[in-house]
Design a protein around this motif. Structure first.
Motif, PDB file in Angstrom:
ATOM      1  N   ALA A   1     -30.210  17.840  23.735  1.00 39.28           N
ATOM      2  CA  ALA A   1     -29.465  17.833  24.999  1.00 39.28           C
ATOM      3  C   ALA A   1     -29.122  16.404  25.404  1.00 39.28           C
ATOM      4  O   ALA A   1     -28.008  16.128  25.850  1.00 39.28           O
ATOM      5  N   ARG A   2     -30.074  15.498  25.253  1.00 41.40           N
ATOM      6  CA  ARG A   2     -29.820  14.087  25.580  1.00 41.40           C
ATOM      7  C   ARG A   2     -28.712  13.530  24.697  1.00 41.40           C
ATOM      8  O   ARG A   2     -27.796  12.857  25.171  1.00 41.40           O
ATOM      9  N   ALA A   3     -28.790  13.824  23.405  1.00 39.55           N
ATOM     10  CA  ALA A   3     -27.768  13.361  22.459  1.00 39.55           C
ATOM     11  C   ALA A   3     -26.404  13.957  22.803  1.00 39.55           C
ATOM     12  O   ALA A   3     -25.383  13.269  22.721  1.00 39.55           O
ATOM     13  N   ALA A   4     -26.373  15.226  23.197  1.00 34.37           N
ATOM     14  CA  ALA A   4     -25.105  15.869  23.562  1.00 34.37           C
ATOM     15  C   ALA A   4     -24.501  15.219  24.805  1.00 34.37           C
ATOM     16  O   ALA A   4     -23.281  15.005  24.878  1.00 34.37           O
ATOM     17  N   LEU A   5     -25.328  14.881  25.769  1.00 32.41           N
ATOM     18  CA  LEU A   5     -24.837  14.195  26.971  1.00 32.41           C
ATOM     19  C   LEU A   5     -24.275  12.811  26.619  1.00 32.41           C
ATOM     20  O   LEU A   5     -23.213  12.423  27.111  1.00 32.41           O
ATOM     21  N   LEU A   6     -24.973  12.098  25.756  1.00 29.83           N
ATOM     22  CA  LEU A   6     -24.479  10.770  25.365  1.00 29.83           C
ATOM     23  C   LEU A   6     -23.195  10.857  24.556  1.00 29.83           C
ATOM     24  O   LEU A   6     -22.291  10.037  24.729  1.00 29.83           O
ATOM     25  N   GLU A   7     -23.098  11.852  23.694  1.00 28.36           N
ATOM     26  CA  GLU A   7     -21.864  12.028  22.926  1.00 28.36           C
ATOM     27  C   GLU A   7     -20.693  12.345  23.857  1.00 28.36           C
ATOM     28  O   GLU A   7     -19.603  11.790  23.711  1.00 28.36           O
ATOM     29  N   ALA A   8     -20.939  13.219  24.821  1.00 29.12           N
ATOM     30  CA  ALA A   8     -19.899  13.544  25.807  1.00 29.12           C
ATOM     31  C   ALA A   8     -19.527  12.294  26.611  1.00 29.12           C
ATOM     32  O   ALA A   8     -18.347  12.045  26.876  1.00 29.12           O
ATOM     33  N   ALA A   9     -20.532  11.513  26.976  1.00 26.33           N
ATOM     34  CA  ALA A   9     -20.277  10.281  27.727  1.00 26.33           C
ATOM     35  C   ALA A   9     -19.422   9.319  26.911  1.00 26.33           C
ATOM     36  O   ALA A   9     -18.458   8.749  27.422  1.00 26.33           O
ATOM     37  N   HIS A  10     -19.760   9.134  25.647  1.00 27.57           N
ATOM     38  CA  HIS A  10     -18.985   8.224  24.785  1.00 27.57           C
ATOM     39  C   HIS A  10     -17.532   8.677  24.709  1.00 27.57           C
ATOM     40  O   HIS A  10     -16.620   7.862  24.765  1.00 27.57           O
ATOM     41  N   HIS A  11     -17.323   9.935  24.581  1.00 32.47           N
ATOM     42  CA  HIS A  11     -15.968  10.473  24.455  1.00 32.47           C
ATOM     43  C   HIS A  11     -15.208  10.380  25.775  1.00 32.47           C
ATOM     44  O   HIS A  11     -14.104   9.834  25.838  1.00 32.47           O
ATOM     45  N   LEU A  12     -15.796  10.901  26.838  1.00 31.58           N
ATOM     46  CA  LEU A  12     -15.076  11.003  28.115  1.00 31.58           C
ATOM     47  C   LEU A  12     -14.987   9.677  28.867  1.00 31.58           C
ATOM     48  O   LEU A  12     -13.931   9.337  29.401  1.00 31.58           O
ATOM     49  N   PHE A  13     -16.071   8.942  28.944  1.00 27.46           N
ATOM     50  CA  PHE A  13     -16.030   7.670  29.677  1.00 27.46           C
ATOM     51  C   PHE A  13     -15.036   6.711  29.036  1.00 27.46           C
ATOM     52  O   PHE A  13     -14.298   6.022  29.732  1.00 27.46           O
ATOM     53  N   TYR A  14     -15.032   6.654  27.711  1.00 27.99           N
ATOM     54  CA  TYR A  14     -14.124   5.724  27.038  1.00 27.99           C
ATOM     55  C   TYR A  14     -12.671   6.153  27.220  1.00 27.99           C
ATOM     56  O   TYR A  14     -11.794   5.335  27.450  1.00 27.99           O
ATOM     57  N   ARG A  15     -12.393   7.437  27.117  1.00 25.98           N
ATOM     58  CA  ARG A  15     -11.023   7.922  27.212  1.00 25.98           C
ATOM     59  C   ARG A  15     -10.510   7.975  28.643  1.00 25.98           C
ATOM     60  O   ARG A  15      -9.364   7.617  28.922  1.00 25.98           O
ATOM     61  N   GLN A  16     -11.344   8.420  29.578  1.00 25.46           N
ATOM     62  CA  GLN A  16     -10.882   8.670  30.943  1.00 25.46           C
ATOM     63  C   GLN A  16     -11.297   7.616  31.957  1.00 25.46           C
ATOM     64  O   GLN A  16     -10.681   7.507  33.013  1.00 25.46           O
ATOM     65  N   GLY A  17     -12.350   6.887  31.666  1.00 24.75           N
ATOM     66  CA  GLY A  17     -12.889   5.937  32.627  1.00 24.75           C
ATOM     67  C   GLY A  17     -14.199   6.418  33.201  1.00 24.75           C
ATOM     68  O   GLY A  17     -14.507   7.617  33.164  1.00 24.75           O
ATOM     69  N   LEU A  18     -14.959   5.498  33.746  1.00 26.89           N
ATOM     70  CA  LEU A  18     -16.282   5.823  34.260  1.00 26.89           C
ATOM     71  C   LEU A  18     -16.207   6.636  35.550  1.00 26.89           C
ATOM     72  O   LEU A  18     -16.880   7.652  35.687  1.00 26.89           O
ATOM     73  N   ARG A  19     -15.404   6.179  36.478  1.00 27.19           N
ATOM     74  CA  ARG A  19     -15.297   6.880  37.764  1.00 27.19           C
ATOM     75  C   ARG A  19     -14.497   8.172  37.656  1.00 27.19           C
ATOM     76  O   ARG A  19     -14.788   9.135  38.346  1.00 27.19           O
ATOM     77  N   ALA A  20     -13.486   8.183  36.818  1.00 27.04           N
ATOM     78  CA  ALA A  20     -12.596   9.346  36.724  1.00 27.04           C
ATOM     79  C   ALA A  20     -13.264  10.536  36.056  1.00 27.04           C
ATOM     80  O   ALA A  20     -12.830  11.673  36.229  1.00 27.04           O
ATOM     81  N   THR A  21     -14.314  10.302  35.302  1.00 30.37           N
ATOM     82  CA  THR A  21     -15.009  11.381  34.604  1.00 30.37           C
ATOM     83  C   THR A  21     -16.036  12.011  35.545  1.00 30.37           C
ATOM     84  O   THR A  21     -16.944  11.334  36.019  1.00 30.37           O
ATOM     85  N   SER A  22     -15.874  13.296  35.773  1.00 30.88           N
ATOM     86  CA  SER A  22     -16.791  13.985  36.692  1.00 30.88           C
ATOM     87  C   SER A  22     -18.047  14.456  35.959  1.00 30.88           C
ATOM     88  O   SER A  22     -18.049  14.630  34.735  1.00 30.88           O
ATOM     89  N   ILE A  23     -19.076  14.680  36.731  1.00 28.71           N
ATOM     90  CA  ILE A  23     -20.315  15.236  36.181  1.00 28.71           C
ATOM     91  C   ILE A  23     -20.031  16.598  35.551  1.00 28.71           C
ATOM     92  O   ILE A  23     -20.546  16.911  34.476  1.00 28.71           O
ATOM     93  N   GLU A  24     -19.177  17.382  36.205  1.00 28.60           N
ATOM     94  CA  GLU A  24     -18.856  18.705  35.675  1.00 28.60           C
ATOM     95  C   GLU A  24     -18.221  18.616  34.289  1.00 28.60           C
ATOM     96  O   GLU A  24     -18.531  19.406  33.401  1.00 28.60           O
ATOM     97  N   GLU A  25     -17.314  17.649  34.094  1.00 26.02           N
ATOM     98  CA  GLU A  25     -16.692  17.462  32.771  1.00 26.02           C
ATOM     99  C   GLU A  25     -17.743  17.083  31.727  1.00 26.02           C
ATOM    100  O   GLU A  25     -17.721  17.577  30.593  1.00 26.02           O
TER     101      GLU A  25
END
Length: 189
Positions: A6-30
């Motif tokens: 689960a931790r790895a899945a959250l980090l993978e999602a973070a790497h993908h979404l934060f880099y593509r969309q931005g830190l603030r623009a990425t919601s917790i729900e996404e």
């Protein structure tokens, strides 16, 4: 799902979404949807979204600098050639379809207060890059290695921002040409 998965899945999602969309623009729900985990899992592993951002930036720093160093050492043997090969690494990176600029420049822009923890992490990444360039300048026995490393970092960052606006490797190729002139003249005009 195991806690480590689960931790790895959250980090993978973070790497993908934060880099593509931005830190603030990425919601917790996404993040939760992409990772396929419950909200409690995020809080269990990172306490807050900010904790996940800090871990993402830390991992991205280590991964990016390691990839760059490995590329440079694999493709150039002398310190002077390695300095130029940094720009070849950029050209390769800029050609990737998933290129969205420098995660650390992007973070520093989103969190412009120099005291904000994410801005501090971004500044440290840039300091580490400058230190690496300075090490190569010293190994190449170039005059004024500290000043030359600052100039090369300016070229590197300028190329990254330019490639974010005008996609493709051209900015890295042209920055490499300017870097070669700087090295030829020891950083002096």
């Amino acid at each position: 799902m195991k806690a480590s998965d689960a931790r790895a899945a959250l980090l993978e999602a973070a790497h993908h979404l934060f880099y593509r969309q931005g830190l603030r623009a990425t919601s917790i729900e996404e993040l939760l949807e992409e990772a396929g985990v419950a909200r409690q899992t995020l809080y269990l592993h990172f306490s807050t979204k900010e904790g996940l951002i800090a871990e993402y930036l830390s991992q991205r720093d280590a991964q990016w600098r390691s990839n760059m160093r490995n590329h440079v050492s694999a493709h150039a043997k002398t310190p002077q050639a390695q300095l130029l090969t940094v720009f070849d690494y950029l050209a390769h990176w800029f050609s990737e379809p998933a290129f969205h600029g420098c995660a650390f420049t992007n973070a520093a822009i989103e969190y412009a207060d120099p005291q904000h923890p994410f801005h501090v992490i971004a500044a440290e990444h840039k300091r580490q890059m400058q230190t690496y360039l300075e090490e190569l300048c010293r190994a190449a026995q170039l005059p004024t290695p500290e000043a030359l490393a600052r100039q090369l970092l300016l070229l590197l960052d300028g190329a990254i921002v330019t490639a974010q606006i005008f996609p493709g490797p051209r900015a890295a190729i042209e920055a490499r040409q300017i870097a070669a002139l700087l090295l030829q003249h020891g950083g002096q005009p």
